[in-house]
Design an enzyme around this catalytic site. Structure first.
Site, short mmCIF file in Angstrom:
data_model
loop_
_atom_site.label_atom_id
_atom_site.label_comp_id
_atom_site.label_asym_id
_atom_site.label_seq_id
_atom_site.Cartn_x
_atom_site.Cartn_y
_atom_site.Cartn_z
N GLY A 115 0.83 -1.21 0.00
CA GLY A 115 0.00 0.00 0.00
C GLY A 115 0.86 1.25 0.00
CB SER B 272 -3.57 7.72 6.07
OG SER B 272 -2.76 7.17 5.04
CG ASP C 202 2.26 -0.77 10.28
OD1 ASP C 202 1.06 -0.81 9.90
OD2 ASP C 202 3.15 -0.17 9.66
NE ARG D 290 -1.71 -5.63 9.44
CZ ARG D 290 -0.68 -4.86 9.09
NH1 ARG D 290 -0.50 -3.69 9.66
NH2 ARG D 290 0.17 -5.27 8.17
#
Ligand code: S3P
Length: 448
Positions: free
Chosen positions: A101, A174, A327, A358
């Site tokens: 990504g 983001s 992450d 996730r």
């Protein structure tokens, strides 16, 4: 590239102690940016410590397709002969960003303000992920895009002929979106302004300044206001990529939950926009120390020392910390399963649009191994069973997601019996030496 190969089932057996030094690879975010900014500079950028995982190798290939000369000198040393801002050539093939990504979104930004057209695709995971978050702001510069329904890849971007600078408030936390807008702003005349309400990783800002762009960051009531002056001549750099805190997370968390462990993870980038996991682990009671703190290449760096920590407690992880450890929630949930009490993780909606959903992927696998998990749209909680309390014995799906596969391998190291994943192949996207590195510490991970 991942997701197109034969699945590699893997099993991790209970082990311990883990001992020794874990030299994890270079930072993935900084590696992508080194290649892309190197390709947009005039002259030769030299990079050492580049992460040679599939994601970054796909970005290297893409930069060649846009006309830069990218050379692998061996041992993590690379050179990039850039074509200058606005100098990208039109690729004559589809750009395949594999599982990445970051790769696809940053490259879309970098090409969107040049008068060229490029078509992007990826593996089965990447082709499900939302791209409108990037193509929406790129349209403001004058770029056009046509993709599959709901803004999915494959997608063609027609770069703007006469780009105009934009002022854009990023609607989701983001760094990829922020960076795509900044890279597009490089070839727009005048000032491009990006506003983010929550601070996300700031490697693009730091590196753009390092390459000689005029960029300022102000903290205001609206949030972080980043102003970039377009059409600079970027100057080539010598870049030493620090080791990746997101990869360090795996040997660190493995050491915390396996009896008798003492592991040193040297040279880890501890940029505050990335280090949230380590703060959280310490709040849980982890024996985790920073040694030899220093600065390298404009980034704070330290050697991490993680020792077996049988007394960890579940905590409420502050939602405002989410961006700095986005992450790391999968592997944090593994530590949480080995702590006493409940760990609540809020403000994590973005976890649902990563390489996999996730929250869903970890909840399924943890439950299959005897751990209770509750979840909502933007939160989840894990019921800790105390150190050594995880039953194990489950086979988990990795959903083409490297961090899910590695997290379940860590779960197996501290469980009563082994834990398996259906496919460890995606690990090669970010941590190609995961298996030998963990084996060197004493872990028992095998391909099955
Ligand atoms: C990254 C940003 C984050 C992170 C990804 C790398 C980057 O994604 O999850 O692994 O290098 O900018 P988002 O920007 O989607 O949060």
């Amino acid at each position: 590239m991942s997701g197109q190969g034969t699945p590699i089932p893997m099993t991790s057996h209970p082990c311990g102690p883990l001992n020794g030094t874990a030299e994890v690879p270079g930072d993935k975010s900084i590696s992508h940016r080194s290649l892309i900014l190197g390709a947009m500079a005039v002259g030769e950028t030299r990079i050492s410590g580049l992460l040679e995982g599939e994601d970054v190798l796909d970005t290297a290939k893409a930069m060649r397709a846009f006309g830069a000369e990218v050379t692998d000198l061996g041992g993590g040393e690379w050179t990039v002969h850039g074509v200058g801002v606005g100098g990208f050539a039109e690729p004559d093939q589809v750009i395949d960003c594999g599982n990445s990504g970051t790769g696809v979104r940053l490259i879309m930004g970098a090409m969107a303000t040049s008068p060229i057209t490029a078509t992007f695709t990826g593996d089965a995971s990447l082709n499900k992920r939302p791209m409108a978050r990037v193509t929406d702001p790129l349209a403001l510069f004058g770029a056009q895009s046509v993709g599959r329904s709901a803004g999915r890849l494959p997608m063609t971007i027609v770069g703007a002929n006469d780009p105009i600078p934009v002022r854009y408030e990023v609607p989701v936390p983001s760094a990829q979106v922020k960076s795509a807008v900044l890279l597009a702003g490089l070839n727009a005349p005048g000032k491009t302004v990006v506003i983010e309400k929550e601070a996300t990783r700031d490697h693009s800002e730091r590196m753009l300044a390092g390459f000689g762009a005029e960029i300022t960051v102000e903290d205001t009531d609206q949030g972080h206001v980043i102003t970039l002056t377009g059409q600079p001549e970027l100057k080539p750099q010598i870049i030493a990529v620090p080791r990746d805190p997101s990869s360090a997370a795996f040997p660190v968390c493995a050491a915390l939950i396996t009896p008798g462990s003492d592991v040193l993870v040297p040279g880890i980038g501890l940029n505050p926009t990335r280090a949230g996991l380590f703060t959280t682990l310490r709040e849980m009671g982890a024996d985790l120390t920073y040694e030899n703190e220093r600065e390298e290449g404009g980034e704070p760096v330290a050697d991490l020392r993680a020792r077996y920590s049988p007394e960890m407690k579940g905590i409420k992880v502050p939602p405002e910390r989410a961006a700095s450890m986005i992450d790391e929630y999968p592997v944090l949930s593994v530590v949480a399963a080995n702590a006493v009490g409940t760990t609540l993780m809020g403000g994590v909606r973005e976890l649902r649009v990563k390489e996999s959903d996730r929250i869903d992927a970890m909840a399924r696998g943890l439950r299959a191994n005897g751990v209770a998990v509750e979840e909502g749209e933007d939160w989840w909680s894990v019921e800790g069973l105390g150190i050594g309390g995880v039953p194990g014995g489950g086979v988990c799906e990795s959903f083409l997601d490297h961090r899910i596969a590695m997290s379940f391998m860590v779960l197996g190291m501290g469980a009563k019996v082994e834990v398996s994943v259906d496919d460890g192949g995606p690990i090669a996207t970010s941590f190609p030496i995961f298996e030998p590195l963990m084996a060197g510490l004493g872990a028992r991970v095998e391909r099955t």
